[in-house]
Design an enzyme around this catalytic site. Structure first.
Site, PDB file in Angstrom:
ATOM      1  N   GLU A  35      -8.781   8.990  -0.964  1.00 21.98           N
ATOM      2  CA  GLU A  35      -8.698   8.783   0.566  1.00 21.98           C
ATOM      3  C   GLU A  35      -8.710  10.020   0.451  1.00 21.98           C
ATOM      4  O   GLU A  35      -7.494  10.687   0.573  1.00 21.98           O
ATOM      5  CB  GLU A  35      -7.558   7.504   0.541  1.00 21.98           C
ATOM      6  CG  GLU A  35      -7.434   6.027  -0.294  1.00 21.98           C
ATOM      7  CD  GLU A  35      -6.950   4.994   0.849  1.00 21.98           C
ATOM      8  OE1 GLU A  35      -6.091   5.365   1.759  1.00 21.98           O
ATOM      9  OE2 GLU A  35      -6.995   3.648   0.289  1.00 21.98           O
ATOM     10  N   ASP A  66     -10.571   0.056   5.324  1.00 21.14           N
ATOM     11  CA  ASP A  66      -9.468   0.807   5.954  1.00 21.14           C
ATOM     12  C   ASP A  66      -8.813   0.387   6.818  1.00 21.14           C
ATOM     13  O   ASP A  66      -9.638   0.476   7.940  1.00 21.14           O
ATOM     14  CB  ASP A  66      -9.659   2.546   5.945  1.00 21.14           C
ATOM     15  CG  ASP A  66      -8.428   3.198   5.368  1.00 21.14           C
ATOM     16  OD1 ASP A  66      -7.923   3.163   4.863  1.00 21.14           O
ATOM     17  OD2 ASP A  66      -8.473   4.040   5.884  1.00 21.14           O
ATOM     18  N   TYR A 142       1.637  -7.192   7.192  1.00 20.57           N
ATOM     19  CA  TYR A 142       2.249  -6.809   7.833  1.00 20.57           C
ATOM     20  C   TYR A 142       2.149  -8.029   9.014  1.00 20.57           C
ATOM     21  O   TYR A 142       2.608  -8.579   9.654  1.00 20.57           O
ATOM     22  CB  TYR A 142       1.918  -5.380   9.284  1.00 20.57           C
ATOM     23  CG  TYR A 142       2.649  -3.899   8.561  1.00 20.57           C
ATOM     24  CD1 TYR A 142       4.165  -3.808   8.273  1.00 20.57           C
ATOM     25  CD2 TYR A 142       1.628  -3.324   7.870  1.00 20.57           C
ATOM     26  CE1 TYR A 142       3.407  -2.747   7.055  1.00 20.57           C
ATOM     27  CE2 TYR A 142       1.986  -2.183   7.254  1.00 20.57           C
ATOM     28  CZ  TYR A 142       3.370  -2.125   7.039  1.00 20.57           C
ATOM     29  OH  TYR A 142       3.399  -0.629   6.650  1.00 20.57           O
ATOM     30  N   ASP A 143       0.817  -9.220   8.468  1.00 16.97           N
ATOM     31  CA  ASP A 143       0.832 -10.929   9.034  1.00 16.97           C
ATOM     32  C   ASP A 143       2.974 -11.195   9.845  1.00 16.97           C
ATOM     33  O   ASP A 143       2.216 -11.788  10.580  1.00 16.97           O
ATOM     34  CB  ASP A 143       0.461 -11.252   8.259  1.00 16.97           C
ATOM     35  CG  ASP A 143      -1.213 -11.065   8.167  1.00 16.97           C
ATOM     36  OD1 ASP A 143      -1.502 -10.297   9.379  1.00 16.97           O
ATOM     37  OD2 ASP A 143      -2.134 -11.281   7.560  1.00 16.97           O
TER      38      ASP A 143
END
Ligand code: ITT
Ligand code: NA
Length: 182
Positions: A35, A66, A142-143
């Protein structure tokens, strides 16, 4: 055609597989691409896709995804640090941080990068919503704290989430491009 979705995140691969049904066969491949240090999701994903394509055996194109959650009141935090923050601070404590704010607006953004040995293409998608106390058992990451139109993304089925999500929008643009490219 077959597409290798390069990710350690099963949730992402499940969503891409569902979305691209009838368009491409999605296979999840774990490969730890570098990354690169950048604020640009395009640059990170594009480099990752190119590197993964070169490192993996086989001819099928690869996709890298990403993503990040950007909270308005926190100046876009956690943004590019979303994975690190999920692992360290955690989703529940991020909610606690935002709970104190009047403005709880946020957006998810994802960049999909496609590489097939000849070209690298990127496709992005984003969705705006509100940070709320965790609800729901579905989705990932994070849903549970991201609400869109009265439902958290963790309360949606994969199909419902794909219809409105950052990833679904990026996959739609990708699928259109792919249809034209073939
Ligand atoms: P790979 O890099 O292996 O693909 P990752 O989970 O590390 O998997 P990202 O760096 O793109 O992927 O993810 C950033 C963070 O955002 C991470 O904590 C994810 O769980 C979260 N995330 C990404 N997409 C999401 C989505 O659709 N819903 C909720 N959280 C998401
Ligand atoms: Na990652």
């Amino acid at each position: 055609m077959g597409i290798r979705f390069v990710t350690g995140n099963e949730g992402k691969a499940r969503e891409a597989d569902a979305y691209l049904e009838g368009v491409a066969d999605v296979e999840q491949v774990a490969y730890d691409y570098t990354e690169v240090q950048s604020d640009s999701l395009e640059e990170i994903a594009g480099h990752g896709a190119q590197e993964a394509y070169e490192a993996l055996e086989g001819a099928d194109p690869v996709l890298v995804d990403d993503a990040g959650l950007f909270v308005d009141a926190l100046g876009g935090f956690p943004g590019p640090y979303s994975a690190y923050v999920e692992d360290t601070v955690g989703v529940e404590r991020l909610w606690r941080l935002v709970e104190a704010e009047d403005n709880r607006r946020a957006h998810f953004r994802t960049v999909l990068a496609y590489a097939d040995g000849e070209r690298v293409e990127t496709f992005d998608g984003s969705v705006g919503g509100t940070i709320v106390a965790p609800r729901g058992e579905g989705g990932f990451g994070y849903d549970p704290i991201f609400e869109y139109n009265g439902q958290t993304m963790a309360e949606m089925s994969t199909e419902e989430k794909n219809a409105i999500s950052h990833r679904g929008r990026a996959l739609a643009t990708f699928a259109e491009w792919l249809a034209d490219a073939e």
